[in-house]
Design a protein around this motif. Structure first.
Motif, short mmCIF file in Angstrom:
data_model
loop_
_atom_site.label_atom_id
_atom_site.label_comp_id
_atom_site.label_asym_id
_atom_site.label_seq_id
_atom_site.Cartn_x
_atom_site.Cartn_y
_atom_site.Cartn_z
N MET A 1 49.78 -3.79 1.89
CA MET A 1 50.16 -5.15 2.22
C MET A 1 50.50 -5.22 3.70
O MET A 1 51.19 -4.36 4.22
CB MET A 1 51.35 -5.56 1.37
CG MET A 1 51.87 -6.92 1.72
SD MET A 1 53.26 -7.44 0.72
CE MET A 1 52.73 -6.99 -0.92
N ALA A 2 50.02 -6.23 4.35
CA ALA A 2 50.26 -6.40 5.79
C ALA A 2 51.74 -6.57 6.10
O ALA A 2 52.53 -7.00 5.25
CB ALA A 2 49.49 -7.62 6.30
N ALA A 3 52.08 -6.20 7.32
CA ALA A 3 53.44 -6.39 7.84
C ALA A 3 53.30 -6.97 9.24
O ALA A 3 52.29 -6.73 9.92
CB ALA A 3 54.20 -5.08 7.86
N TYR A 4 54.31 -7.71 9.66
CA TYR A 4 54.24 -8.42 10.93
C TYR A 4 55.45 -8.10 11.78
O TYR A 4 56.57 -8.02 11.28
CB TYR A 4 54.18 -9.93 10.68
CG TYR A 4 52.97 -10.29 9.85
CD1 TYR A 4 51.76 -10.58 10.46
CD2 TYR A 4 53.04 -10.29 8.47
CE1 TYR A 4 50.64 -10.86 9.71
CE2 TYR A 4 51.92 -10.57 7.70
CZ TYR A 4 50.73 -10.85 8.32
OH TYR A 4 49.61 -11.11 7.58
N ILE A 5 55.21 -7.93 13.06
CA ILE A 5 56.29 -7.82 14.02
C ILE A 5 56.28 -9.11 14.82
O ILE A 5 55.24 -9.52 15.36
CB ILE A 5 56.12 -6.59 14.93
CG1 ILE A 5 56.34 -5.33 14.09
CG2 ILE A 5 57.10 -6.66 16.10
CD1 ILE A 5 56.34 -4.05 14.85
N ILE A 6 57.43 -9.77 14.85
CA ILE A 6 57.59 -11.04 15.56
C ILE A 6 58.59 -10.81 16.67
O ILE A 6 59.69 -10.27 16.43
CB ILE A 6 58.06 -12.15 14.62
CG1 ILE A 6 57.06 -12.30 13.46
CG2 ILE A 6 58.23 -13.47 15.38
CD1 ILE A 6 57.53 -13.19 12.34
N VAL A 7 58.21 -11.19 17.88
CA VAL A 7 59.01 -10.89 19.06
C VAL A 7 59.21 -12.17 19.87
O VAL A 7 58.29 -12.95 20.04
CB VAL A 7 58.30 -9.84 19.94
CG1 VAL A 7 59.23 -9.35 21.03
CG2 VAL A 7 57.77 -8.68 19.12
N ASP A 8 60.42 -12.33 20.38
CA ASP A 8 60.74 -13.38 21.35
C ASP A 8 61.20 -12.66 22.60
O ASP A 8 62.19 -11.93 22.57
CB ASP A 8 61.83 -14.30 20.80
CG ASP A 8 62.22 -15.40 21.78
OD1 ASP A 8 61.54 -15.58 22.81
OD2 ASP A 8 63.24 -16.07 21.51
N ILE A 9 60.46 -12.81 23.68
CA ILE A 9 60.71 -12.06 24.90
C ILE A 9 61.02 -13.00 26.06
O ILE A 9 60.29 -13.96 26.30
CB ILE A 9 59.47 -11.21 25.28
CG1 ILE A 9 59.07 -10.30 24.13
CG2 ILE A 9 59.71 -10.41 26.55
CD1 ILE A 9 57.73 -9.64 24.31
N ASP A 10 62.09 -12.70 26.77
CA ASP A 10 62.44 -13.41 27.99
C ASP A 10 62.24 -12.43 29.14
O ASP A 10 63.04 -11.51 29.32
CB ASP A 10 63.89 -13.90 27.91
CG ASP A 10 64.29 -14.74 29.11
OD1 ASP A 10 63.42 -15.03 29.97
OD2 ASP A 10 65.47 -15.10 29.20
N VAL A 11 61.16 -12.59 29.89
CA VAL A 11 60.79 -11.66 30.96
C VAL A 11 61.62 -11.97 32.20
O VAL A 11 61.61 -13.09 32.70
CB VAL A 11 59.29 -11.75 31.27
CG1 VAL A 11 58.92 -10.83 32.42
CG2 VAL A 11 58.46 -11.45 30.03
N HIS A 12 62.32 -10.94 32.71
CA HIS A 12 63.15 -11.08 33.92
C HIS A 12 62.44 -10.60 35.17
O HIS A 12 62.70 -11.10 36.25
CB HIS A 12 64.47 -10.31 33.77
CG HIS A 12 65.24 -10.66 32.54
ND1 HIS A 12 65.72 -11.92 32.30
CD2 HIS A 12 65.60 -9.91 31.48
CE1 HIS A 12 66.36 -11.93 31.14
NE2 HIS A 12 66.29 -10.73 30.62
N ASN A 13 61.59 -9.60 35.01
CA ASN A 13 60.89 -8.98 36.14
C ASN A 13 59.39 -8.95 35.85
O ASN A 13 58.89 -7.98 35.27
CB ASN A 13 61.41 -7.56 36.39
CG ASN A 13 62.89 -7.56 36.69
OD1 ASN A 13 63.37 -8.31 37.53
ND2 ASN A 13 63.63 -6.71 35.98
N PRO A 14 58.66 -9.99 36.23
CA PRO A 14 57.25 -10.12 35.85
C PRO A 14 56.34 -8.99 36.32
O PRO A 14 55.47 -8.56 35.56
CB PRO A 14 56.83 -11.46 36.46
CG PRO A 14 58.09 -12.20 36.68
CD PRO A 14 59.15 -11.18 36.93
N ALA A 95 54.64 -10.01 2.21
CA ALA A 95 54.74 -10.55 0.86
C ALA A 95 55.11 -12.03 0.90
O ALA A 95 55.84 -12.48 1.77
CB ALA A 95 55.80 -9.79 0.06
N VAL A 96 54.60 -12.75 -0.06
CA VAL A 96 54.95 -14.16 -0.20
C VAL A 96 55.85 -14.28 -1.42
O VAL A 96 55.45 -13.99 -2.54
CB VAL A 96 53.69 -15.05 -0.38
CG1 VAL A 96 54.09 -16.49 -0.62
CG2 VAL A 96 52.78 -14.93 0.81
N GLU A 97 57.08 -14.68 -1.17
CA GLU A 97 58.04 -14.83 -2.25
C GLU A 97 57.85 -16.20 -2.87
O GLU A 97 57.80 -17.21 -2.18
CB GLU A 97 59.46 -14.70 -1.71
CG GLU A 97 60.51 -14.85 -2.78
CD GLU A 97 61.92 -14.74 -2.20
OE1 GLU A 97 62.81 -15.39 -2.78
OE2 GLU A 97 62.11 -14.05 -1.20
#
Length: 108
Positions: A1-14, A95-97
Protein backbone atom coordinates in the motif's frame (compact mmCIF):
# COMPACT_ATOMS: atom_id res chain seq x y z
CA UNK A 1 0.00 0.00 0.00
CA UNK A 2 1.33 3.42 -0.93
CA UNK A 3 2.57 5.88 1.67
CA UNK A 4 2.98 9.62 1.35
CA UNK A 5 5.37 12.15 2.77
CA UNK A 6 3.86 15.62 3.00
CA UNK A 7 6.18 18.54 3.64
CA UNK A 8 5.70 22.25 4.27
CA UNK A 9 9.00 24.05 3.77
CA UNK A 10 9.89 27.67 4.48
CA UNK A 11 13.19 28.30 2.65
CA UNK A 12 15.47 30.83 4.39
CA UNK A 13 18.57 30.52 2.20
CA UNK A 14 17.61 29.90 -1.44
CA UNK A 15 21.09 29.38 -2.92
CA UNK A 16 22.23 26.59 -0.56
CA UNK A 17 18.72 25.15 -0.72
CA UNK A 18 19.17 24.62 -4.48
CA UNK A 19 22.12 22.37 -3.67
CA UNK A 20 19.81 20.37 -1.39
CA UNK A 21 17.27 19.97 -4.22
CA UNK A 22 19.94 18.69 -6.61
CA UNK A 23 21.12 16.12 -4.08
CA UNK A 24 17.78 14.97 -2.66
CA UNK A 25 15.87 14.49 -5.92
CA UNK A 26 17.68 11.30 -6.99
CA UNK A 27 17.23 9.76 -3.52
CA UNK A 28 13.44 9.83 -3.87
CA UNK A 29 13.64 7.72 -7.04
CA UNK A 30 16.26 5.43 -5.42
CA UNK A 31 13.66 4.58 -2.78
CA UNK A 32 10.94 3.96 -5.36
CA UNK A 33 9.26 7.29 -4.74
CA UNK A 34 8.01 10.05 -6.95
CA UNK A 35 7.00 13.66 -6.53
CA UNK A 36 3.27 14.37 -6.84
CA UNK A 37 3.51 18.03 -5.80
CA UNK A 38 6.66 20.10 -5.56
CA UNK A 39 6.35 23.79 -4.75
CA UNK A 40 3.13 24.37 -6.67
CA UNK A 41 0.65 27.17 -6.00
CA UNK A 42 -1.46 26.80 -2.86
CA UNK A 43 -4.61 28.42 -1.53
CA UNK A 44 -5.83 28.08 2.03
CA UNK A 45 -9.50 27.16 1.93
CA UNK A 46 -10.12 26.52 5.66
CA UNK A 47 -8.17 26.94 8.87
CA UNK A 48 -5.08 28.88 9.76
CA UNK A 49 -2.39 26.83 7.99
CA UNK A 50 -0.22 29.13 5.86
CA UNK A 51 2.03 26.78 3.89
CA UNK A 52 5.12 28.17 2.21
CA UNK A 53 6.34 25.46 -0.17
CA UNK A 54 4.36 22.21 -0.22
CA UNK A 55 5.86 18.92 -1.37
CA UNK A 56 4.00 15.61 -1.62
CA UNK A 57 5.90 12.41 -2.40
CA UNK A 58 4.44 8.97 -2.99
CA UNK A 59 6.36 5.83 -2.06
CA UNK A 60 5.39 2.21 -2.70
CA UNK A 61 5.00 1.50 1.02
CA UNK A 62 5.44 2.88 4.54
CA UNK A 63 8.81 1.20 5.06
CA UNK A 64 10.47 2.79 2.01
CA UNK A 65 9.04 6.22 2.79
CA UNK A 66 10.22 5.95 6.38
CA UNK A 67 13.66 4.79 5.22
CA UNK A 68 13.96 7.76 2.86
CA UNK A 69 13.15 10.20 5.66
CA UNK A 70 15.28 8.67 8.41
CA UNK A 71 18.15 6.58 7.02
CA UNK A 72 21.75 7.42 7.90
CA UNK A 73 22.75 7.40 4.22
CA UNK A 74 20.69 10.51 3.42
CA UNK A 75 21.21 12.38 6.71
CA UNK A 76 23.89 14.74 5.31
CA UNK A 77 21.43 15.78 2.60
CA UNK A 78 18.56 16.21 5.07
CA UNK A 79 20.86 18.28 7.30
CA UNK A 80 21.53 20.58 4.34
CA UNK A 81 17.75 21.14 4.13
CA UNK A 82 17.46 21.72 7.86
CA UNK A 83 20.27 24.30 7.77
CA UNK A 84 18.54 26.36 5.08
CA UNK A 85 14.82 25.92 5.72
CA UNK A 86 12.19 25.34 8.39
CA UNK A 87 10.43 22.07 7.73
CA UNK A 88 7.25 20.37 8.86
CA UNK A 89 7.04 16.79 7.55
CA UNK A 90 4.59 13.95 8.07
CA UNK A 91 4.37 10.37 6.84
CA UNK A 92 0.86 9.24 5.92
CA UNK A 93 -0.31 5.73 5.14
CA UNK A 94 -2.22 5.47 1.88
CA UNK A 95 -5.13 3.66 3.51
CA UNK A 96 -8.59 5.13 3.17
CA UNK A 97 -10.50 4.95 6.42
CA UNK A 98 -14.22 4.58 6.03
CA UNK A 99 -16.35 6.42 8.53
CA UNK A 100 -19.40 4.54 9.85
CA UNK A 101 -22.59 6.25 8.70
CA UNK A 102 -23.68 6.77 12.33
CA UNK A 103 -20.64 9.00 12.89
CA UNK A 104 -21.79 11.48 10.25
CA UNK A 105 -25.54 11.37 10.79
CA UNK A 106 -27.28 14.76 11.09
CA UNK A 107 -28.54 13.81 14.55
CA UNK A 108 -25.02 14.03 16.05
Amino acid sequence: MAAYIIVDIDVHNPEPYREYLEKITPTVAECGGRYLVRGARTEVLYGDWQPERVVVMEFPDWERAHYWATCEEYQPIHQLRQANASVRMILVDGAVETVPSAAVSPER
